[in-house]
Design a protein around this motif. Structure first.
Motif, mmCIF file in Angstrom:
data_model
loop_
_atom_site.group_PDB
_atom_site.id
_atom_site.type_symbol
_atom_site.label_atom_id
_atom_site.label_comp_id
_atom_site.label_asym_id
_atom_site.label_seq_id
_atom_site.Cartn_x
_atom_site.Cartn_y
_atom_site.Cartn_z
ATOM 1 N N GLY A 92 0.826 -1.207 0.000
ATOM 2 C CA GLY A 92 0.000 0.000 0.000
ATOM 3 C C GLY A 92 0.854 1.249 0.000
ATOM 4 N N SER A 93 0.339 2.310 -0.623
ATOM 5 C CA SER A 93 1.130 3.540 -0.667
ATOM 6 C C SER A 93 1.174 4.212 0.705
ATOM 7 C CB SER A 93 0.590 4.495 -1.729
ATOM 8 O OG SER A 93 -0.689 4.938 -1.384
ATOM 9 N N LYS A 94 0.228 3.860 1.577
ATOM 10 C CA LYS A 94 0.233 4.417 2.940
ATOM 11 C C LYS A 94 1.574 4.103 3.623
ATOM 12 C CE LYS A 94 -3.903 4.771 5.560
ATOM 13 N NZ LYS A 94 -4.995 4.136 6.311
ATOM 14 N N LEU A 97 4.226 6.315 2.042
ATOM 15 C CA LEU A 97 4.124 7.711 2.505
ATOM 16 C C LEU A 97 4.731 7.822 3.906
ATOM 17 C CD1 LEU A 97 0.455 8.325 1.326
ATOM 18 C CD2 LEU A 97 2.427 9.656 0.555
ATOM 19 N N TRP A 116 -6.177 14.622 2.646
ATOM 20 C CA TRP A 116 -6.521 13.231 3.023
ATOM 21 C C TRP A 116 -6.197 12.977 4.501
ATOM 22 C CZ3 TRP A 116 -2.822 8.728 2.991
ATOM 23 C CH2 TRP A 116 -3.479 7.526 3.236
ATOM 24 N N TYR A 119 -2.341 11.882 6.372
ATOM 25 C CA TYR A 119 -1.025 12.553 6.352
ATOM 26 C C TYR A 119 -0.676 13.118 7.726
ATOM 27 C CZ TYR A 119 -2.034 12.855 1.267
ATOM 28 O OH TYR A 119 -2.365 12.593 -0.027
ATOM 29 N N ASN A 166 -1.210 16.468 -3.285
ATOM 30 C CA ASN A 166 -2.070 15.361 -3.737
ATOM 31 C C ASN A 166 -3.031 15.845 -4.824
ATOM 32 O OD1 ASN A 166 -5.090 14.004 -2.354
ATOM 33 N ND2 ASN A 166 -3.734 12.953 -3.738
ATOM 34 N N ASN A 170 -7.914 14.091 -2.952
ATOM 35 C CA ASN A 170 -8.832 13.590 -1.947
ATOM 36 C C ASN A 170 -8.722 14.590 -0.796
ATOM 37 O OD1 ASN A 170 -10.205 12.252 0.023
ATOM 38 N ND2 ASN A 170 -8.895 10.432 0.077
ATOM 39 N N ASP A 198 1.391 12.713 -3.860
ATOM 40 C CA ASP A 198 0.522 11.531 -3.799
ATOM 41 C C ASP A 198 -0.367 11.563 -5.042
ATOM 42 O OD1 ASP A 198 -1.483 9.703 -3.301
ATOM 43 O OD2 ASP A 198 -1.752 10.275 -1.202
ATOM 44 N N ILE A 200 -2.060 8.952 -6.394
ATOM 45 C CA ILE A 200 -2.732 7.653 -6.438
ATOM 46 C C ILE A 200 -3.991 7.662 -7.315
ATOM 47 C CG2 ILE A 200 -4.090 7.984 -4.304
ATOM 48 C CD1 ILE A 200 -3.043 4.937 -3.776
ATOM 49 N N TYR A 201 -4.559 8.869 -7.544
ATOM 50 C CA TYR A 201 -5.727 8.966 -8.431
ATOM 51 C C TYR A 201 -5.338 9.406 -9.848
ATOM 52 C CZ TYR A 201 -8.276 8.533 -4.063
ATOM 53 O OH TYR A 201 -8.752 8.060 -2.867
ATOM 54 N N SER A 228 -4.563 0.675 -5.602
ATOM 55 C CA SER A 228 -5.783 0.741 -4.784
ATOM 56 C C SER A 228 -6.939 1.437 -5.477
ATOM 57 C CB SER A 228 -5.500 1.468 -3.470
ATOM 58 O OG SER A 228 -4.609 0.715 -2.698
ATOM 59 N N LYS A 229 -6.658 2.481 -6.233
ATOM 60 C CA LYS A 229 -7.754 3.300 -6.760
ATOM 61 C C LYS A 229 -8.030 2.962 -8.220
ATOM 62 C CE LYS A 229 -7.614 5.045 -2.695
ATOM 63 N NZ LYS A 229 -8.623 4.798 -1.684
ATOM 64 N N GLY A 234 -7.975 -1.873 -3.397
ATOM 65 C CA GLY A 234 -7.499 -1.326 -2.122
ATOM 66 C C GLY A 234 -7.080 -2.405 -1.125
ATOM 67 N N ARG A 237 -3.438 -4.271 -1.271
ATOM 68 C CA ARG A 237 -2.296 -3.592 -0.661
ATOM 69 C C ARG A 237 -1.055 -3.606 -1.564
ATOM 70 N NH1 ARG A 237 -4.067 -0.485 0.746
ATOM 71 N NH2 ARG A 237 -2.581 0.264 2.285
ATOM 72 N N TYR A 320 -14.070 11.974 -5.607
ATOM 73 C CA TYR A 320 -14.595 12.854 -4.550
ATOM 74 C C TYR A 320 -14.920 14.269 -5.010
ATOM 75 C CZ TYR A 320 -11.717 9.369 -2.197
ATOM 76 O OH TYR A 320 -11.131 8.185 -1.802
HETATM 77 C C1 LIG Z 1 -5.100 10.399 -1.227
HETATM 78 C C2 LIG Z 1 -4.828 9.013 -0.793
HETATM 79 N N1 LIG Z 1 -3.559 8.631 -0.624
HETATM 80 C C3 LIG Z 1 -3.238 7.405 -0.212
HETATM 81 C C4 LIG Z 1 -4.210 6.467 0.077
HETATM 82 C C5 LIG Z 1 -3.787 5.121 0.582
HETATM 83 O O1 LIG Z 1 -3.752 4.240 -0.449
HETATM 84 P P1 LIG Z 1 -3.142 2.762 -0.306
HETATM 85 O O2 LIG Z 1 -4.319 1.866 -0.405
HETATM 86 O O3 LIG Z 1 -2.215 2.650 -1.489
HETATM 87 O O4 LIG Z 1 -2.441 2.660 0.982
HETATM 88 C C6 LIG Z 1 -5.556 6.817 -0.082
HETATM 89 C C7 LIG Z 1 -6.604 5.854 0.257
HETATM 90 O O5 LIG Z 1 -7.726 6.174 0.548
HETATM 91 C C8 LIG Z 1 -5.872 8.115 -0.540
HETATM 92 O O6 LIG Z 1 -7.126 8.501 -0.730
#
Ligand SMILES: Cc1ncc(COP(=O)(O)O)c(C=O)c1O
Length: 418
Positions: A92-94, A97, A116, A119, A166, A170, A198, A200-201, A228-229, A234, A237, A320
């Motif tokens: 996961g990118s979480k 990050l 988001w 962070y 980002n 989000n 970030d 991810i979208y 994930s997106k 999601g 991971r 969103y």
């Molecule tokens: C802006 C943003 N960054 C990162 C994530 C985390 O993504 P990941 O599932 O890759 O951990 C999300 C998930 O909701 C997100 O909305």
């Protein structure tokens, strides 16, 4: 015991409240939880099935072939000059990050508001200084170069500065033009900041026109993304980070942190990701259909909400829009609604629609705002239908009916309050 104050993520709390209501037999329209409505593309699911038997650990940085594919992907779509050596894969990118921030000692992390939900808590857990960067309705919710400069000046002396950026955003769906990114990059360069971008979208930019921050500040931008997106995965991971060539020390520090807390992303998932990251006709078609449905739902959401007399960001990518209820502040005050959590609670009670309060995204509690994730529809059915039907207003009513109902319910509720 002296524990870190890390309450459960507000996203999950809202999700649970909505689920409780549902269990009690009351209908809920779930606009609170930001999960892709679409399943992963079929070829990716098949690749996962074919690789389920793999159980060995992989290198911490990820399977070399996947790192190459991720580098090629970002080179092709985002024009980032990178190779497999710049790519890290993790669960996961979480996690990535977190690792990017935790690699620094005593940094100052500039976090936009709204942003988001994770962070801030991540930076806090690590013990960094947090410098808020307000975004305002009057400035179309965009980060302005002057405001970024002001935030840089608020960072304590001697600390490394990190900007969290980002887009597509989000909680707002906002994308930036090349000129806007360039202007922000100039401020970052002048202040020698690291940007964690970030993205991810990115692949879910409605017009497939995502522009990466790394094009304008290649030397100090770390780009995170993952499956994930846009991959609708999601729960699988699989996150990615591209770390610039000149920041090999940061890359190594991230690798060290990931090796201690994650080891590696799940091996079968990495193999499936290899298919997702190939630029095949199937993936192109799968993404094009997802984008066109999201564009239609996102635009419809914006139109319904603004026609109800409240503010709303016009989403250009992702899931969103950020809803600004302040134009009706006086009306809410008469009903005793003074903060965004209170507003979301009453909205849920009176309409069955769940939003996530602006407070969860770092907004002041009394700023009446919320994130609306326009994802409560059967993504699989909509995707199938989009193979042969035009994605228009009739399509939305037919396949994204629950989302349309939820939007209409918010509008009717607001009109009833006036
Ligand atoms: C802006 C943003 N960054 C990162 C994530 C985390 O993504 P990941 O599932 O890759 O951990 C999300 C998930 O909701 C997100 O909305």
């Amino acid at each position: 015991m002296k524990l870190h104050p890390t309450p459960e993520s507000p996203t999950l709390v809202m999700h649970n409240m909505a689920s409780l209501r549902e269990t009690a037999g009351q209908p809920v329209i779930k606009f609170g939880f930001g999960q892709s409505p679409f399943p992963p593309p079929t070829i990716v699911i098949e690749a996962l099935r074919d690789n389920a038997h793999r159980h060995d650990y992989t290198p911490v940085a990820g399977i070399p072939a996947l790192r190459q594919a991720v580098a090629a992907h970002h080179k092709q779509f985002d024009l980032i000059d990178c190779t497999d050596k710049n790519v890290l894969i993790s669960a996961g990118s979480k996690a990535l990050l977190y690792a990017a921030m935790a690699a620094f000692q005593n940094a100052a992390v500039i976090i936009p508001a709204p942003a988001w939900v994770s962070y801030g808590p991540q930076a806090e857990l690590i013990g960094h200084e947090i410098v808020p960067l307000p975004r305002m309705a009057g400035k179309d919710w965009r980060i302005m170069p002057d405001d970024l400069q002001r935030a840089a000046e608020q960072c304590s002396a001697g600390r490394d500065k990190i900007l969290i950026f980002n887009a597509p955003g989000n909680p707002d769906g906002i994308c930036y033009t090349a000129e806007e990114l360039q202007a922000l990059a100039e401020v970052a360069r002048k202040n020698d900041m690291l940007i964690i971008s970030d993205e991810i979208y990115g692949r879910l930019h409605f017009d497939d026109a995502h522009i990466s921050m790394a094009r304008f500040y290649p030397e100090k931008t770390v780009v995170t993304s993952g499956l994930s997106k846009w991959g609708g995965a999601g729960g699988w991971r699989l996150g990615t980070a591209v770390v610039p060539e000149g920041l090999s020390g940061l890359r190594d520090a991230m690798l060290g942190i990931l090796s201690e807390i994650v080891s590696c992303a799940p091996t079968p998932i990495q193999m499936a990701a290899l298919t997702a990251y190939q630029d095949s006709p199937e993936m192109r078609d799968a993404l094009a259909r997802r984008r066109s449905i999201l564009k239609a739902v996102g635009t419809h959401s914006y139109e319904v909400l603004t026609s109800a007399g409240i503010g709303c960001t016009k989403p250009e990518g992702g899931f969103y829009c950020f809803v600004d209820f302040m134009p009706m502040q006086d009306v809410f005050a008469k009903r005793g609604i003074k903060d965004s959590y209170g507003l979301c609670e009453i909205l849920l009670q009176e309409t069955g629609v769940a939003l996530l309060a602006g407070q969860a995204f770092g907004m002041a509690p009394d700023y009446l705002s919320a994130r609306l994730a326009f994802v409560d529809f059967d993504g699989r059915a909509a995707l199938d239908a989009a193979k042969s039907e035009t994605v228009d207003a009739a399509f939305l009513q037919k396949y994204c009916g629950k989302t349309c109902q939820g939007l209409a319910a918010i509008k009717t509720w607001l009109e009833g309050l006036k």
